[in-house]
Write a protein that holds these residues in place. Structure first.
Motif, PDB file in Angstrom:
ATOM      1  N   ARG A 223      53.292  40.881  21.402  1.00 56.73           N
ATOM      2  CA  ARG A 223      54.025  39.917  21.916  1.00 56.73           C
ATOM      3  C   ARG A 223      55.053  39.179  21.140  1.00 56.73           C
ATOM      4  O   ARG A 223      55.619  38.187  22.378  1.00 56.73           O
ATOM      5  CB  ARG A 223      53.046  39.093  22.754  1.00 56.73           C
ATOM      6  CG  ARG A 223      52.508  39.385  23.633  1.00 56.73           C
ATOM      7  CD  ARG A 223      51.035  38.337  23.845  1.00 56.73           C
ATOM      8  NE  ARG A 223      49.817  39.599  24.859  1.00 56.73           N
ATOM      9  CZ  ARG A 223      48.638  39.046  25.133  1.00 56.73           C
ATOM     10  NH1 ARG A 223      48.751  37.328  25.135  1.00 56.73           N
ATOM     11  NH2 ARG A 223      47.664  39.611  25.991  1.00 56.73           N
ATOM     12  N   THR A 224      55.134  38.765  20.377  1.00 53.44           N
ATOM     13  CA  THR A 224      55.892  38.434  18.898  1.00 53.44           C
ATOM     14  C   THR A 224      55.870  39.434  18.671  1.00 53.44           C
ATOM     15  O   THR A 224      55.771  40.622  17.640  1.00 53.44           O
ATOM     16  CB  THR A 224      55.099  36.903  18.148  1.00 53.44           C
ATOM     17  OG1 THR A 224      54.369  37.638  17.300  1.00 53.44           O
ATOM     18  CG2 THR A 224      54.075  36.131  19.082  1.00 53.44           C
ATOM     19  N   ALA A 225      57.400  38.589  17.645  1.00 46.51           N
ATOM     20  CA  ALA A 225      58.437  39.641  16.253  1.00 46.51           C
ATOM     21  C   ALA A 225      57.227  40.036  15.484  1.00 46.51           C
ATOM     22  O   ALA A 225      57.314  40.894  14.538  1.00 46.51           O
ATOM     23  CB  ALA A 225      59.093  39.306  16.048  1.00 46.51           C
ATOM     24  N   ALA A 226      56.226  38.456  15.102  1.00 45.86           N
ATOM     25  CA  ALA A 226      55.353  38.931  14.120  1.00 45.86           C
ATOM     26  C   ALA A 226      54.229  39.899  13.998  1.00 45.86           C
ATOM     27  O   ALA A 226      53.261  40.180  12.858  1.00 45.86           O
ATOM     28  CB  ALA A 226      55.074  37.582  13.841  1.00 45.86           C
ATOM     29  N   GLY A 227      54.224  40.331  15.279  1.00 46.78           N
ATOM     30  CA  GLY A 227      53.279  41.211  15.702  1.00 46.78           C
ATOM     31  C   GLY A 227      52.835  42.593  15.473  1.00 46.78           C
ATOM     32  O   GLY A 227      51.682  43.027  14.305  1.00 46.78           O
TER      33      GLY A 227
ATOM     34  N   THR B  29      49.214  45.029  23.776  1.00 47.35           N
ATOM     35  CA  THR B  29      50.566  45.290  24.661  1.00 47.35           C
ATOM     36  C   THR B  29      51.674  46.597  23.836  1.00 47.35           C
ATOM     37  O   THR B  29      52.904  46.147  24.248  1.00 47.35           O
ATOM     38  CB  THR B  29      51.062  43.556  24.290  1.00 47.35           C
ATOM     39  OG1 THR B  29      50.212  42.658  24.059  1.00 47.35           O
ATOM     40  CG2 THR B  29      52.511  43.074  25.178  1.00 47.35           C
TER      41      THR B  29
ATOM     42  N   ASP C 130      52.168  34.172  15.470  1.00 48.44           N
ATOM     43  CA  ASP C 130      53.537  33.617  15.235  1.00 48.44           C
ATOM     44  C   ASP C 130      53.884  34.175  14.353  1.00 48.44           C
ATOM     45  O   ASP C 130      55.854  34.118  14.096  1.00 48.44           O
ATOM     46  CB  ASP C 130      53.801  32.261  15.767  1.00 48.44           C
ATOM     47  CG  ASP C 130      53.830  32.355  17.143  1.00 48.44           C
ATOM     48  OD1 ASP C 130      53.780  33.059  18.199  1.00 48.44           O
ATOM     49  OD2 ASP C 130      52.623  31.673  18.159  1.00 48.44           O
ATOM     50  N   ARG C 131      53.361  33.520  12.735  1.00 45.08           N
ATOM     51  CA  ARG C 131      53.785  33.951  11.355  1.00 45.08           C
ATOM     52  C   ARG C 131      53.056  34.676  10.443  1.00 45.08           C
ATOM     53  O   ARG C 131      51.791  34.490  10.823  1.00 45.08           O
ATOM     54  CB  ARG C 131      53.608  32.284  11.144  1.00 45.08           C
ATOM     55  CG  ARG C 131      54.488  31.043  11.260  1.00 45.08           C
ATOM     56  CD  ARG C 131      53.823  29.702  10.605  1.00 45.08           C
ATOM     57  NE  ARG C 131      52.585  29.919  10.922  1.00 45.08           N
ATOM     58  CZ  ARG C 131      51.565  28.321  10.879  1.00 45.08           C
ATOM     59  NH1 ARG C 131      52.736  27.445  10.768  1.00 45.08           N
ATOM     60  NH2 ARG C 131      50.562  28.568  10.858  1.00 45.08           N
TER      61      ARG C 131
ATOM     62  N   ARG D  35      47.731  27.516  13.782  1.00 52.19           N
ATOM     63  CA  ARG D  35      48.507  26.406  12.836  1.00 52.19           C
ATOM     64  C   ARG D  35      48.596  25.817  12.568  1.00 52.19           C
ATOM     65  O   ARG D  35      48.578  25.584  11.620  1.00 52.19           O
ATOM     66  CB  ARG D  35      48.654  25.868  14.524  1.00 52.19           C
ATOM     67  CG  ARG D  35      50.516  26.866  15.733  1.00 52.19           C
ATOM     68  CD  ARG D  35      50.691  25.054  17.052  1.00 52.19           C
ATOM     69  NE  ARG D  35      50.132  25.198  16.956  1.00 52.19           N
ATOM     70  CZ  ARG D  35      49.917  25.215  18.685  1.00 52.19           C
ATOM     71  NH1 ARG D  35      50.279  26.203  19.037  1.00 52.19           N
ATOM     72  NH2 ARG D  35      49.049  24.536  19.269  1.00 52.19           N
TER      73      ARG D  35
ATOM     74  N   VAL E 270      48.087  36.615  18.782  1.00 52.27           N
ATOM     75  CA  VAL E 270      48.976  36.203  18.549  1.00 52.27           C
ATOM     76  C   VAL E 270      49.340  35.895  17.738  1.00 52.27           C
ATOM     77  O   VAL E 270      48.490  35.202  17.546  1.00 52.27           O
ATOM     78  CB  VAL E 270      49.304  35.669  20.182  1.00 52.27           C
ATOM     79  CG1 VAL E 270      50.906  35.242  20.287  1.00 52.27           C
ATOM     80  CG2 VAL E 270      48.740  36.560  21.635  1.00 52.27           C
TER      81      VAL E 270
ATOM     82  N   THR F  39      48.845  41.924  19.198  1.00 54.47           N
ATOM     83  CA  THR F  39      49.253  41.875  20.559  1.00 54.47           C
ATOM     84  C   THR F  39      51.371  41.969  19.883  1.00 54.47           C
ATOM     85  O   THR F  39      50.990  40.987  18.765  1.00 54.47           O
ATOM     86  CB  THR F  39      48.939  41.202  21.781  1.00 54.47           C
ATOM     87  OG1 THR F  39      49.678  39.818  21.042  1.00 54.47           O
ATOM     88  CG2 THR F  39      48.096  40.932  21.486  1.00 54.47           C
TER      89      THR F  39
END
Length: 225
Positions: free
Chosen positions: A55-59, A79, A30-31, A199, A28, A53
């Protein structure tokens, strides 16, 4: 509508993906800037098959970045919920697709795109539907929640020609128990790419986890790995 035999992607393509190692990381992101260093960290640890996945806009842009800059990685999309997800991921460079469940629409879309699909199943009826459409390498999801090892053992006889990649709730400690089952080709897990490590940019930790994953198939159910 069932997939016609002429349009089927050979199951050997997915089984080849499973042959690269016992664990497919479920990623997953995020960035988007994290995509390449994360993939490089996994490659450094000997893990080349990556499920990113949606699951995030970054995928999707992460898949595109990895496919473009790290061709040695086998990047796939997770996903996948509908035909549009499959189409966009294929255009971004995904080399395989993973869905949390199975529908004939998703199966047909992936076949038309020549995109190998690892469909998710949780019941005997879903296995039968996937088999009818030509899919015999399946993802048990969410593995721990739906019965895990006990369920796979109960399916061994009626579904002897089906192999699995269990995903969902599997950890470094429980993975050897799954991998000890003859019908399990590999497992999917998010523990190779902890959110806090991503992160913090702790790529060395991710490389270490990737390296450790190769020993899991031989660790045995009683191992403390």
């Amino acid at each position: 509508m069932a997939v016609t035999p002429a349009s089927r992607v050979p199951a050997t393509e997915l089984l080849d993906i499973a042959s690269h190692g016992p664990v497919i990381p479920v990623i997953v992101i995020d960035r988007v800037p994290d995509a390449l260093p994360l993939a490089e960290a996994l490659l450094a640890g000997g893990v080349k098959v990556l499920e990113v996945t949606l699951r995030t806009a970054a995928g999707l842009p992460a898949i595109e970045a990895i496919a473009r800059h790290l061709p040695e990685a086998v990047v796939g999309v997770g996903t996948v919920l509908d035909a549009d997800d499959a189409r966009r991921a294929s255009q971004a460079g995904a080399r395989f697709a993973v869905s949390p469940g199975y529908t004939a629409a998703v199966g047909s879309a992936c076949q038309r795109l020549n995109l190998p699909l690892l469909p998710g199943v949780a019941t005997s009826s879903e296995i039968m539907a996937a088999l009818a459409d030509g899919f015999s390498f399946l993802k048990l999801f969410p593995a721990e929640a739906v019965g895990g090892i006990a369920l796979l053992k109960s399916w061994a006889s009626p579904f002897a020609r089906v192999s699995f990649c269990p995903t969902g709730g599997i950890t470094q400690a429980s993975a050897p128990h799954y991998l000890a089952l003859p019908q399990v080709r590999c497992v999917g897990g998010s523990w190779l790419t902890p959110a806090d490590a991503i992160r913090a940019g702790d790529w060395a930790r991710i490389t270490a986890l990737a390296r450790a994953s190769h020993a899991l198939r031989n660790a045995g159910p009683g191992s403390s790995e």
